[in-house]
Design an enzyme around this catalytic site. Structure first.
Site, short mmCIF file in Angstrom:
data_model
loop_
_atom_site.label_atom_id
_atom_site.label_comp_id
_atom_site.label_asym_id
_atom_site.label_seq_id
_atom_site.Cartn_x
_atom_site.Cartn_y
_atom_site.Cartn_z
CD GLU A 73 -2.96 -0.60 2.39
OE1 GLU A 73 -4.16 -0.69 2.19
OE2 GLU A 73 -2.47 -0.25 3.49
CB CYS B 292 -20.38 14.97 21.06
SG CYS B 292 -21.04 15.27 19.42
CG HIS C 150 -16.06 16.01 19.92
ND1 HIS C 150 -16.20 14.82 20.60
CD2 HIS C 150 -16.95 15.98 18.90
CE1 HIS C 150 -17.14 14.09 20.00
NE2 HIS C 150 -17.61 14.78 18.97
CD GLU D 80 -13.42 15.09 22.84
OE1 GLU D 80 -14.00 16.01 23.47
OE2 GLU D 80 -14.04 14.23 22.18
#
Ligand code: GLN
Length: 555
Positions: free
Chosen positions: A150, A386, A521, A523
């Site tokens: 990949e 949230c 959010h 955080e």
């Protein structure tokens, strides 16, 4: 031209390439350079937004709304800077750009090929980032492990850049040295193989960061040096340590910053990591403990407990705890367990505070609602994030405002009268997107303004009226219920001024010592040296209440 550092991984994933990249960037910053970091994820997805957090870890969100790999979170935390979508690349996005250009005739009618055009597009993006950010250093972490099919096209881009600019490009291999139980000796062979894989891609690492459960000893350093074709001083020992925030200091013990500068034809420079060192000293010398429970669901995978789904929440708790010289003791609580057994709710009393973080889908939501009711009624500090806010609103609507059928449109059909009432609902534009199956990158994403109510707990935390925070959700508090909820005593202390959306709810502090939840959010914006205001006040309250309870026992 900026200097380019490519970071690749050997032997296996999950050994801390992201932390290594972030730490090197921090070291360069501490030497007065402007450094920025890029993560390349070799999968076809356009971004990380559609991936399951149990499989891939947390989806991090940038100010500009990009949903990306959690490593960008590490970069932002270590650099203490906001990044943009230019700091993230996936195979899918690179191909999409090339295909769009081909359709626009930008290749002048020639054959567009995988080799040449894909690596060239990668290099063009890196160059664009260099120009945009005016950085001295571009650190690019190539996801996956060398030897994966990949990431070959990304290695090819890096090889080509080195060929063109020998003195401006450096390769670092972060490799793993296992100590098998039955042998009891640190083995270097897998790392030697990893270097061979890199060599096959035309790349010779300049520096090898040797990760392992223990520090490298001299014989193994020599062995890696000889067989991997590097000098012993360029083999950096990176043993497991207690806190990720020690990594930059640890690298500097081996003088990594100046080794890099020398390889890139730059003069050595002094670093200034005093603040960082002070923070690490606090981490290593806590004088108290704070017990936090997290009621969620994305952390069980067979026998294992995964931390990665909520990594930013964890880090934000740590930042706030470090600030107060407290050692956080974090316990994962499965929301579903409360659905089966309500008696179990009592265990929440053992925590100094409880967080109900974000999430998607119906599984576990009734357990979260029960947990929040328990926290509200027993006056245990609560921070909702949230989905945590949405559950708190439903709980309040059901149990205080007597809207027994209160629910979210995410979990039941709110158009069916008599079945449920959508106190949490979809906005009109979201309804249209879902009708057309447009899921990727279409949530309410990124930074939005929020105006705080003076005198509220939120205002007390932030100490200002206007804030900006990052979002990732489709559903919102339904404004039709605002008045009823307010009458019941819920305070809407943060509103989005543009669309009048409810962003923060709380209970007055006379009623509950700390009960607050945000639709955004927080955080994502917490940093080790500057903890987020909501987390900081949450931990502060937890510690204060704990101390009060302790003192009352002494009397
Ligand atoms: N599932 C909810 C929504 O989409 C909450 C999302 C979250 O917690 N990030 O609105």
């Amino acid at each position: 031209m900026a200097k380019y550092i490519f970071i690749t991984g050997g032997v296996m994933s999950g050994i801390g390439k992201g932390i290594a990249t972030a730490s090197i960037a921090r070291i360069l910053k501490s030497k007065g350079f402007k450094a920025t970091t890029v993560k390349i994820d070799p999968y076809i997805n356009m971004d990380a937004g559609t991936m399951n957090p149990v499989e891939h870890g947390e989806v991090f969100v940038l100010n500009d709304g990009l949903e990306c790999d959690q490593d960008l979170g590490n970069y932002e935390r270590f650099l203490e800077e906001d990044l943009t979508r230019a700091n993230y690349m996936t195979t899918g996005r690179v191909y999409q750009t090339v295909l769009d250009k081909e359709r626009n005739l930008e290749y002048g009618g020639r054959c567009v090929q995988v080799i040449r055009d894909i690596p060239d597009e990668v290099l063009r993006c890196l160059n664009e980032l260099e120009e945009q950010t005016k950085s001295d250093f571009i650190l690019t972490e190539i996801g996956g492990t060398v030897g994966d099919y990949e990431n070959v096209l990304f290695l090819e881009a890096a090889r080509k850049l080195k060929l063109q600019h020998k003195k401006d490009v450096v390769f670092i291999l972060v490799s793993y040295l296992p100590i098998p139980h039955n042998i009891g000796e640190m083995k270097t062979k897998p790392t030697q193989h990893a270097v061979k894989w890199l060599n096959m891609a035309g790349i010779q690492p300049d520096i090898i960061i040797a990760r392992g459960s223990e520090a490298l000893d001299e014989p193994r350093k020599e062995k890696i040096a000889v067989f991997c074709n590097v000098e012993p001083k360029d083999v950096i020992s990176a043993p497991d340590i207690k806190s990720i925030y020690e990594v930059p200091l640890n690298f500097e013990k081996d003088n990594l910053g100046n080794i890099l500068l020398e390889k890139l034809d730059l003069e050595p420079r002094e670093k200034d990591l005093k603040d960082w060192q002070a923070m690490v000293d606090k981490i290593n010398n806590p004088d108290k403990e704070v017990k936090i429970g997290i009621v969620g669901k994305y952390f069980q995978s067979g026998k294992f407990t995964l931390m990665d789904s909520y990594i930013s929440v964890l880090e934000a708790i740590k930042h706030a705890s470090f600030y107060f010289k407290a050692k956080p003791k974090i316990t994962w609580v499965s929301a579903e367990s409360y659905e089966e057994n309500e008696e179990k709710l009592k265990e929440l009393s053992q925590f100094d505070g409880v967080i109900v973080p974000g999430g998607f889908g119906k599984r576990g939501v009734e357990g979260k609602i029960k947990a929040i009711q328990y926290l509200r009624e027993n006056k245990i500090p609560f921070l909702g994030l949230c989905l945590g806010l949405q559950m708190a609103v439903i709980e309040f609507a059901r149990n205080v405002c007597d809207i027994k059928l209160a629910n979210s449109a995410e979990f039941c059909d709110t158009t069916k009268v008599g079945e449920c009432q959508g106190v949490i609902d979809l906005m009109e534009e979201q309804k249209q997107l879902l009708k057309e199956n447009k899921y990727g990158g279409t949530m309410r994403l990124g930074a939005y303004d929020c105006k705080l109510k003076k005198g509220s707990l939120a205002f007390k935390c932030y100490k200002k009226e206007m804030i900006s925070e990052r979002h990732r959700h489709r559903y919102e508090v339904n404004n039709d219920y605002k008045e009823t909820l307010e009458k019941g005593g819920l305070v809407m202390s943060g509103l989005n001024p543009e669309k009048n959306l409810i962003e923060i709810i709380e209970l007055p502090q006379e009623i509950h010592p700390f009960f607050i939840a945000s639709q955004f959010h927080p955080e994502f914006k917490s940093r080790p040296l500057t903890p987020h205001p909501l987390f900081k006040e949450f931990v502060n309250t937890c510690l204060t209440l704990k101390e009060k309870a302790y003192n009352s026992l002494i009397v």
